[in-house]
Design an enzyme around this catalytic site. Structure first.
Site, PDB file in Angstrom:
ATOM      1  N   CYS A  16       3.250  12.442   7.189  1.00  0.00           N
ATOM      2  CA  CYS A  16       2.971  11.450   8.240  1.00  0.00           C
ATOM      3  C   CYS A  16       2.615  12.090   9.583  1.00  0.00           C
ATOM      4  O   CYS A  16       1.896  11.504  10.378  1.00  0.00           O
ATOM      5  CB  CYS A  16       4.163  10.519   8.416  1.00  0.00           C
ATOM      6  SG  CYS A  16       4.553   9.674   6.896  1.00  0.00           S
TER       7      CYS A  16
ATOM      8  N   HIS B  94       2.311   6.597  14.622  1.00  0.00           N
ATOM      9  CA  HIS B  94       2.052   6.616  13.176  1.00  0.00           C
ATOM     10  C   HIS B  94       2.497   5.268  12.614  1.00  0.00           C
ATOM     11  O   HIS B  94       3.585   4.784  12.940  1.00  0.00           O
ATOM     12  CB  HIS B  94       2.828   7.763  12.522  1.00  0.00           C
ATOM     13  CG  HIS B  94       2.985   7.591  11.051  1.00  0.00           C
ATOM     14  ND1 HIS B  94       1.911   7.419  10.220  1.00  0.00           N
ATOM     15  CD2 HIS B  94       4.097   7.515  10.259  1.00  0.00           C
ATOM     16  CE1 HIS B  94       2.347   7.269   8.983  1.00  0.00           C
ATOM     17  NE2 HIS B  94       3.672   7.318   8.979  1.00  0.00           N
TER      18      HIS B  94
ATOM     19  N   ASN C 281       0.802   1.795   5.386  1.00  0.00           N
ATOM     20  CA  ASN C 281       1.037   3.140   5.910  1.00  0.00           C
ATOM     21  C   ASN C 281       0.080   4.093   5.199  1.00  0.00           C
ATOM     22  O   ASN C 281       0.191   4.305   3.990  1.00  0.00           O
ATOM     23  CB  ASN C 281       2.506   3.504   5.635  1.00  0.00           C
ATOM     24  CG  ASN C 281       2.882   4.904   6.091  1.00  0.00           C
ATOM     25  OD1 ASN C 281       2.022   5.733   6.360  1.00  0.00           O
ATOM     26  ND2 ASN C 281       4.177   5.162   6.160  1.00  0.00           N
TER      27      ASN C 281
HETATM   28  O1  UT7 Z   1       5.699   7.020   6.932  1.00  0.00           O
HETATM   29  C1  UT7 Z   1       6.679   7.641   6.174  1.00  0.00           C
HETATM   30  C2  UT7 Z   1       7.981   7.360   6.711  1.00  0.00           C
HETATM   31  N1  UT7 Z   1       8.555   6.220   6.039  1.00  0.00           N
HETATM   32  C3  UT7 Z   1       9.177   5.325   6.764  1.00  0.00           C
HETATM   33  O2  UT7 Z   1       9.148   5.376   7.958  1.00  0.00           O
HETATM   34  C4  UT7 Z   1       9.938   4.239   6.036  1.00  0.00           C
HETATM   35  C5  UT7 Z   1      11.152   3.828   6.821  1.00  0.00           C
HETATM   36  N2  UT7 Z   1      11.924   2.831   6.127  1.00  0.00           N
HETATM   37  C6  UT7 Z   1      11.521   1.565   5.985  1.00  0.00           C
HETATM   38  O3  UT7 Z   1      10.461   1.210   6.451  1.00  0.00           O
HETATM   39  C7  UT7 Z   1      12.451   0.595   5.303  1.00  0.00           C
HETATM   40  O4  UT7 Z   1      13.661   1.238   4.988  1.00  0.00           O
HETATM   41  C8  UT7 Z   1      11.855  -0.029   4.005  1.00  0.00           C
HETATM   42  C9  UT7 Z   1      10.725  -0.980   4.371  1.00  0.00           C
HETATM   43  C10 UT7 Z   1      11.341   1.046   3.073  1.00  0.00           C
HETATM   44  C11 UT7 Z   1      12.897  -0.818   3.252  1.00  0.00           C
HETATM   45  O5  UT7 Z   1      13.456  -1.804   4.092  1.00  0.00           O
HETATM   46  P1  UT7 Z   1      15.032  -1.956   4.245  1.00  0.00           P
HETATM   47  O6  UT7 Z   1      15.245  -3.082   5.124  1.00  0.00           O
HETATM   48  O7  UT7 Z   1      15.597  -0.632   4.660  1.00  0.00           O
HETATM   49  O8  UT7 Z   1      15.456  -2.320   2.772  1.00  0.00           O
HETATM   50  P2  UT7 Z   1      16.475  -1.575   1.787  1.00  0.00           P
HETATM   51  O9  UT7 Z   1      15.859  -0.353   1.239  1.00  0.00           O
HETATM   52  O10 UT7 Z   1      17.822  -1.486   2.430  1.00  0.00           O
HETATM   53  O11 UT7 Z   1      16.581  -2.627   0.614  1.00  0.00           O
HETATM   54  C12 UT7 Z   1      17.141  -3.955   0.830  1.00  0.00           C
HETATM   55  C13 UT7 Z   1      16.979  -4.753  -0.441  1.00  0.00           C
HETATM   56  C14 UT7 Z   1      17.484  -4.015  -1.676  1.00  0.00           C
HETATM   57  O12 UT7 Z   1      18.071  -4.987  -2.542  1.00  0.00           O
HETATM   58  P3  UT7 Z   1      19.673  -5.183  -2.583  1.00  0.00           P
HETATM   59  O13 UT7 Z   1      20.232  -3.850  -2.984  1.00  0.00           O
HETATM   60  O14 UT7 Z   1      20.070  -5.584  -1.177  1.00  0.00           O
HETATM   61  O15 UT7 Z   1      19.850  -6.249  -3.584  1.00  0.00           O
HETATM   62  C15 UT7 Z   1      16.226  -3.517  -2.326  1.00  0.00           C
HETATM   63  O16 UT7 Z   1      16.334  -3.368  -3.725  1.00  0.00           O
HETATM   64  O17 UT7 Z   1      15.606  -5.036  -0.681  1.00  0.00           O
HETATM   65  C16 UT7 Z   1      15.240  -4.616  -2.007  1.00  0.00           C
HETATM   66  N3  UT7 Z   1      13.846  -4.193  -1.983  1.00  0.00           N
HETATM   67  C17 UT7 Z   1      12.815  -5.047  -2.167  1.00  0.00           C
HETATM   68  N4  UT7 Z   1      12.793  -6.360  -2.420  1.00  0.00           N
HETATM   69  C18 UT7 Z   1      11.580  -6.934  -2.541  1.00  0.00           C
HETATM   70  C19 UT7 Z   1      13.349  -2.945  -1.759  1.00  0.00           C
HETATM   71  N5  UT7 Z   1      12.009  -2.991  -1.799  1.00  0.00           N
HETATM   72  C20 UT7 Z   1      11.650  -4.266  -2.051  1.00  0.00           C
HETATM   73  C21 UT7 Z   1      10.429  -4.920  -2.194  1.00  0.00           C
HETATM   74  N6  UT7 Z   1      10.431  -6.248  -2.443  1.00  0.00           N
HETATM   75  N7  UT7 Z   1       9.244  -4.271  -2.085  1.00  0.00           N
END
Ligand code: UT7
Length: 347
Positions: free
Chosen positions: A114, A274, A304
């Site tokens: 990134c 970014h 992204n």
């Molecule tokens: O450019 C590279 C650098 N990368 C980043 O900057 C990414 C930084 N992180 C993020 O943007 C966020 O952490 C994400 C967008 C990747 C994820 O969002 P979050 O609010 O942190 O979600 P989470 O990983 O804590 O997941 C919450 C819930 C989980 O379900 P449970 O365990 O609460 O039942 C996941 O399984 O959301 C679920 N989940 C989804 N649900 C629907 C994870 N991905 C998805 C999805 N659709 N695509």
């Protein structure tokens, strides 16, 4: 000492638009979840056969070179930032040299994910300041769609990433009022495995069947059927850990650039973060107390695009007339590595 200006900028995104709704055909996700957590509405996916990371980079490069009023033959050096190269080796830089029929100039690939584009700009800037080169082509390009897990297991990563390319021509100038003021590069390898793709790699610890391997297995391929069967050919990410570190390091590296130049956040005319997650950009904006019109975001439309996200956003901001001669532009990135970086540019 010469300084570096952005003499030309271009971008290229594939025609194929993939909405959040389209993704629901492959995995258990929803438009609502993706928009709420990331701000993304759609992304572009390259044609699986006709477009590669290199071909998209070349399309962006052609525009940048033309806008700089140059031809391919005027380019002295190529820097190509990507995490999704056409080949494991050699890099994409040499493919650009070949396809654009350039002179036998140097070509360097940068693998800083990134923050790859800001690292690339920084390297180019040093070559220009030293007087070694006058016109450097810097490309950021990614074809992520080829290497993502589109099953529900991979949804936390696959919904975020999109394909595309951006490019600039960095050019030497004696104009002391314009150009790159400074660049700032950082890393913390303690986060290396938090956002990574382990294979194909030679480390071994991330091979599911590593225990079965010993020195008698000399000659066995380092990418095996078993690894593919176990989905070990996809990236892995602890999203929350990345998020937390990102909102700490983005403001820190922006403030570092401002401090070194004796400037304040209110001096920034356009911040190009970014495009990792709209929520990250909005938190950074809030921390720096910047008005919305001074922060450019297009993750809604492209997702992204890793090394391509900053040059694509910079290109669109410039095309929309939001960056003018004299504008103070700040580029800032954070991602896998962890690596993070910033650049301040007087346009
Ligand atoms: O450019 C590279 C650098 N990368 C980043 O900057 C990414 C930084 N992180 C993020 O943007 C966020 O952490 C994400 C967008 C990747 C994820 O969002 P979050 O609010 O942190 O979600 P989470 O990983 O804590 O997941 C919450 C819930 C989980 O379900 P449970 O365990 O609460 O039942 C996941 O399984 O959301 C679920 N989940 C989804 N649900 C629907 C994870 N991905 C998805 C999805 N659709 N695509």
């Amino acid at each position: 000492m010469p300084r570096s200006i952005i003499a030309g900028i271009g971008m290229h995104v594939p025609e194929n638009v993939f909405s959040n709704q389209d993704l629901t055909k492959y995995m258990d996700t929803s438009d609502e979840w993706i928009q709420e957590r990331t701000g993304i509405q759609q992304r572009r996916y390259a044609d699986r056969k006709a477009e590669t990371t290199t071909t998209m980079g070349i399309e962006a490069a052609k525009i940048a070179i033309e806008r700089a009023g140059l031809t391919e033959q005027d380019i002295d050096f190529i820097i190509f930032a990507t995490l999704s190269p056409d080949y494991y080796f050699p890099g994409c830089g040499v493919l650009v040299q070949r396809e654009m029929k350039m002179k036998e100039i140097g070509a360097l690939d940068i693998r800083n994910q990134c923050s790859g584009f800001v690292y690339a700009i920084s390297v180019a800037d040093q070559f220009i300041k030293s007087g070694m080169y006058k016109n450097i082509l810097v490309i950021g390009s990614e074809k992520h769609s080829f290497g993502l897990d589109f099953s529900t297991k991979g949804r936390n990563i696959s919904v975020i990433f999109g394909d595309g390319a951006g490019a600039v021509v960095l050019q030497a100038t004696d104009d002391a009022e314009r150009g790159i003021l400074s660049t700032h590069l950082h890393s913390d390898g303690n986060g290396a495995e938090i956002l990574a793709m382990y294979n194909p790699g030679t480390h071994g610890n991330h091979w599911h069947h590593f225990a079965d391997f010993d020195n008698d297995d000399m000659g066995k391929a380092f990418m095996t059927h078993a690894m593919i069967d176990n989905d070990q050919n996809f990236p892995t990410m602890d999203g929350q850990a990345v998020f937390k570190k990102a909102i700490e390091k983005f403001p820190e590296v922006i403030m570092e650039a401002l401090r070194i130049n004796g400037l304040n956040p209110s001096d920034i005319d356009m911040l190009i973060p970014h495009q990792a997650n709209l929520r990250i950009s909005q938190m950074v904006q809030k921390m720096l107390k910047l008005p919305s019109e001074k922060v450019y975001n297009n993750i809604q439309r492209y997702g992204n695009t890793t090394a391509a996200s900053i040059p694509i956003a910079l290109c669109e901001a410039w095309q929309e007339g939001k960056i003018k001669e004299g504008s103070l532009v700040c580029l800032a990135a954070f991602g896998s590595g962890f690596t993070w970086a910033s650049a301040l540019i007087r346009w």
